[in-house]
Scaffold this active site. Structure first.
Site, short mmCIF file in Angstrom:
data_model
loop_
_atom_site.label_atom_id
_atom_site.label_comp_id
_atom_site.label_asym_id
_atom_site.label_seq_id
_atom_site.Cartn_x
_atom_site.Cartn_y
_atom_site.Cartn_z
N GLY A 134 0.83 -1.19 0.00
CA GLY A 134 0.00 0.00 0.00
C GLY A 134 0.87 1.25 0.00
CB SER A 135 0.09 4.66 1.16
OG SER A 135 -1.07 4.75 0.38
CB THR A 136 4.21 1.49 3.68
OG1 THR A 136 4.03 0.27 2.97
CG2 THR A 136 3.24 1.55 4.84
CG PHE A 137 6.29 0.85 -2.78
CD1 PHE A 137 7.19 -0.17 -2.54
CD2 PHE A 137 6.40 1.57 -3.97
CE1 PHE A 137 8.18 -0.48 -3.45
CE2 PHE A 137 7.39 1.27 -4.89
CZ PHE A 137 8.28 0.24 -4.64
CE LYS A 138 0.85 7.03 -1.79
NZ LYS A 138 -0.37 7.45 -1.10
#
Lengths: 492, 478
Positions: free
Chosen positions: A222-226
């Site tokens: 999810g957004s942690t990959f940002k």
């Protein structure tokens, strides 16, 4: 005829010399590899007849805790006992009468069982002094406080989940918990029939208690990959400061596609061209999707690899499943991958490693579980020296990412302000939430992801948490991470 | 040294003359004392290792064994006073250690001893082994007593040849219930509770036959045909006997599924052919034929191919499902390591049928590399004494017989020890003097008797001249 006899005598001599060499080869040089043959009945019966070494959680502040020990059994010999079976099962693994092992019991078997070459001298001295043979003890970096907090928090959540905590400056793994899990004491039964029953029951359990979700299962980040996308953008100079603006439309039609990317709740992202820190704290999908498509998959792929993705060979020394970020060519797919969707997958350990890199000034330390090995007489056989795995980003980029992650918890508009902000926790945590859609047409429950480190100014611990079907990362995953950090840093 | 060769040589020659005449029976007796001592200590060590007590059987086994060796010694004194003094003690110590190991295996897991009982071994196996030793020693004395000169046997060349072939063939024609097919190889004659492996005795009969035959035919067989690449090839018509024997050994393989016996049988003939003719070409032809035979056999019979797989991958799960014997034996030897676990303190019971073909691995486990190497050296010495007897005897028949028997003894040891130590594929043949079972033990004692008979002939001093030098015989004319 004596000439022929003499030659035959020579042939006989050769036959005997070959036999002598071969038994030497077998009984001296091949002895240890033959002893290590799986299901070698002599070694197995030998092992139950003497005391296997202990496994001790010795990391972090506070008291050490024995988490696996061999106790004298009723019918002679010894039986393995795990004082806190569920809490430490993903770490210890099991040890069975049939000679099958998992976890540390498997990875450090030769030391625990006392057959390792480094114990040869101790065994010999023991033999000469008439002491019974004993295995070496394995001291782990696991912090009893952090581990207990992790397991309790996961259990309270009640969903399939895992949490990993790392000391960012050393790579020492402080907690590694998985839920639901199994009871290794049941595997320590002296009866093979009983063992087969237990094993079959666990294997057929649909909740997969034997799966170590912390390192052997992968989930969408999810957004942690940002964090990876942002690090790549900084590193290639696409952005330079936390205030660098990036385009963030309310609706972003993916290039070459009809699919339209939106933010959570179809909300706009600031003024449409906000500072990157703002887009990060609010976790704007459109901003980072567009950013990813702009800098391209090769750049993201390069930094994903540096963070530890796409590595099938990581061991801690338990083998760690590969986290994936495939190299993409389609810009639409690249945009999705940049926000942790499409085919990105991570282990909870990888989540913790991402925060640890940022916390440690851009340097990734080798994650490890073993602190030291002690012989039965408590003399230290080996100590793990923290080693640098690689530099992932420059210190400046890491600093910028740290600022971005701090915003997530400190800024009132940050996604984790309410669940991991300083006013709630009393600790300066920097993190990133992730809420990964999954299932067919994203109809499944979202996976909650959270990665963070603390304290912000002087990081001691980095945590990665994934809760399968937990919903929002901030709601389901972040509180678990907070509990671990509070337990470890001793603040409540 | 060159200045005084004559002075030095004279006393040496005198000493040689003395040593030729000395029978060395006293040496033999004291060495037998050693053999009994080793056996007694090993026997006591088994009890101490198993349960901390010297077994009560020590009053039966040790005196019984000592008496048997003394009987053998008296037989040698009576019938072969000039025989090699080392062979009997060497054979004796091996036999004694065999009894001890069978006792150790029989006691495994019974009456509170560690391990578990070996189901294929009766509770009287060691006592029977002592009994077989008695029969073996009796056969040993009888052979020495009946055959006062090896060349006497030459008269029975073809009779023994026929007997040998019949002995070999019997198991093949017996029904499976009577030839031990259920044990893997059809090499037994089983009648009631009594079983014999005729092949063990057939080998000796055939050795006599080959010796008698080759002594007569060796001149013809060593006639060179053409010379190719520096090797004198025999004439095609002389190939007959080799091909017949080759075919016969293949037949053993086909009908009795016994690679080991087949190989030994063929090797016996080829080695004796080589000794008789001194032609390397026969050796090469023999080895070549053996290779072809092995190749054909591995293509035709799955059990040969299976043995190769077991040899190359003993620990593969598929191999373990067929037989874990080699794997467990190797693990046992590794478990023993350099010094061994000590008698009675290892776990040889894990290896299936450890008391027969795999007994060497039990020794490797419990007396370690050190003890196993000592045992191999004892075997090596025994073979060496046999070869030495062959070399020093004048009679070509005796020479061939002793040479062939010694070489095949060495080869037998190599095949079985090499097999259980993964040097070559396992072929089920017995370990001379060590394996449990009467046929092997008795036939081994007969082989030693024949070798000692030959060495007696070789070492016997030449007959004294009838008359004193210088005296003139007066022949009275009638």
């Amino acid at each position: 005829m004596n000439k022929a006899l003499r030659r035959l005598s020579l042939a006989v001599l050769v036959l005997f010399v070959v036999m002598l060499i071969n038994v030497n080869y077998l009984q001296v040089f091949r002895a240890s590899s033959l002893a290590a043959e799986p299901a070698n009945p002599r070694i197995l019966s030998e092992q139950s007849s003497y005391q296997r070494g202990e496994i001790i959680a010795a990391g972090g502040p506070g008291a050490q805790q024995v988490i696996a020990e061999s106790r004298p059994a009723k019918g002679g010999g010894f039986q393995r006992y795990y004082p806190a079976p569920y809490v430490y099962a993903p770490v210890t693994g099991y040890d069975t009468v049939d000679g099958t092992y998992s976890g540390i019991e498997l990875a450090e078997n030769s030391l625990l069982s006392g057959t390792a070459p480094s114990l040869a001298v101790h065994n010999l001295i023991g033999l000469l002094t008439g002491k019974s043979k004993q295995g070496a003890s394995v001291y782990l970096t696991i912090s009893p406080k952090a581990q207990a907090a992790a397991y309790q928090a996961l259990q309270a959540m009640g969903r399939p989940a895992a949490a990993v905590a790392i000391d960012p400056s050393t790579g020492a793994i402080l907690a590694l918990a998985s839920y639901p899990t199994f009871n290794p004491n049941l595997y320590a039964t002296p009866s093979s029939a009983q063992l087969a029953k237990i094993d079959s029951k666990y294997r057929n359990d649909p909740s997969q208690p034997l799966l170590n979700r912390a390192i052997s299962a992968t989930f969408p980040p999810g957004s942690t990959f940002k964090i990876v996308t942002g690090s790549a953008a900084y590193s290639i100079g696409h952005v330079s400061t936390p205030n660098s603006p990036i385009p963030a439309p309310q609706f972003y039609r993916l290039p070459g596609s009809t699919h339209v990317l939106t933010n959570d709740g179809n909300a706009p992202c600031g003024n449409g061209n906000p500072p990157i820190a703002f887009a990060f704290a609010e976790s704007c999908n459109t901003a980072f999707g567009k950013l990813g498509a702009t800098i391209g998959s090769p750049a993201i792929h390069k930094y994903a690899n540096l963070f530890g993705f796409n590595n099938p060979n990581l061991t801690i020394p338990l083998p760690v499943a590969q986290s994936n970020y495939p190299l993409l060519t389609d810009p639409a797919e690249t945009a999705m991958s940049a926000i942790g969707q499409f085919s990105d997958t991570v282990t909870p350990l990888q989540e913790a490693m991402m925060a640890a890199v940022v916390a440690n000034g851009g340097v990734l330390m080798q994650p490890h579980l073993i602190q030291e090995i002690r012989a039965p007489d408590l003399s230290v056989l080996s100590t793990t020296v923290p080693t640098v795995l690689r530099r992932v980003t420059s210190a400046q980029v890491a600093h910028n990412m740290g600022v971005l992650m701090e915003g997530v918890t400190h800024d009132p508009y940050g996604t984790a302000y309410l669940s991991a902000g300083p006013s709630v926790t009393g600790i300066n945590i920097a993190g990133k939430t992730g809420t990964a859609q999954n299932g067919v047409n994203n109809t499944g429950l979202d996976d909650a992801v959270f990665t963070c480190f603390a304290p912000y100014s002087n990081p001691k611990i980095a945590v990665g948490v994934i809760v399968k079907g937990g919903g929002y990362g901030a709601d389901a995953a972040a509180p678990i991470a907070v509990k671990i950090i509070q337990a470890y840093l001793g603040r409540h | 040294m060159t200045a005084i060769p004559n002075q030095a040589a004279a006393p040496r020659a005198a000493a040689d003359a003395v040593s030729v005449r000395a029978t060395r029976r006293g040496t033999e007796l004291s060495m037998i004392g050693f053999a009994v001592g080793i056996m007694a200590l090993a026997y006591a060590a088994v009890g101490l290792g198993l349960n901390g007590h010297v077994p009560s059987g020590i009053v039966i086994y040790v005196p019984g064994f000592a008496v048997l060796l003394l009987v053998a010694h008296m037989g040698v004194r009576t019938f072969a006073p000039h025989a090699d003094p080392l062979m009997l003690p060497l054979a004796g110590v091996l036999n004694g250690l065999g009894i001890v190991m069978i006792y150790r295996l029989q006691e495994s897991g019974v009456s509170g001893n560690p391990g578990f009982p070996i189901s294929t071994l009766t509770s009287h196996a060691a006592l029977y082994q002592l009994l077989y030793t008695g029969i073996g020693v009796a056969a040993f004395v009888v052979v020495l007593g009946l055959i006062r000169e090896a060349r006497v046997l030459q008269r029975y060349t073809y009779t023994l040849g026929a007997i040998g072939l019949v002995l070999l063939a019997i198991p093949a024609v017996l029904p499976d219930s009577m030839n031990g097919a259920y044990l893997g190889a059809k090499v037994w004659i089983i009648l009631g509770g009594f079983s014999v492996q005729p092949g063990e005795f057939a080998r000796i009969a055939l050795a006599v036959f080959f010796a008698g035959y080759l002594v007569v035919k060796r001149d013809v067989l060593s006639l060179a045909g053409r010379r190719v690449l520096g090797i004198d090839l025999p004439r095609a018509r002389d190939m007959g006997p080799v091909l017949v024997l080759w075919a016969a050994s293949l037949l053993i393989l086909v009908f009795e599924s016994d690679i080991g016996t087949s190989a030994l049988f063929f090797a016996l003939f080829v080695s004796m052919l080589y000794i008789a003719t001194q032609r390397t070409s026969w050796l090469l032809i023999g080895i070549g034929l053996f290779g072809v035979g092995a190749e054909i056999a591995s293509l035709l019979f799955t059990h040969v191919a299976v043995r190769f797989t077991l040899w190359l991958h003993p620990f593969a799960p598929a191999s373990l499902n067929i037989s874990d014997q080699l794997a467990r034996g190797l693990e046992g030897m590794a478990f023993g390591g350099i010094l061994g676990t000590g008698l009675g303190q290892g776990q040889p019971f894990w290896t299936p049928l450890v008391q027969s073909d795999f007994i060497v691995t039990a020794f490797g486990e419990e007396i370690g590399l050190t003890g196993l190497m000592a045992m191999l050296l004892i075997f090596g010495l025994l073979v060496q004494r046999g070869l030495r007897a062959a070399m020093s005897v004048r009679d070509p028949f005796a020479k061939l017989l002793a040479g062939g028997l010694s070489f095949v003894l060495a080869l037998q040891i190599f095949i079985i020890v090499g097999g259980v130590t993964q040097l070559i594929p396992v072929t089920g043949i017995t370990t001379p003097f060590l394996s449990q079972g009467g046929s092997s033990l008795v036939s081994s004692w007969i082989v030693v008797a024949l070798l000692m008979r030959v060495s007696d002939t070789a070492r016997r001093p030449p007959p004294q001249p009838i008359q004193d030098e210088g005296m003139t015989q007066v022949v009275r004319a009638v």
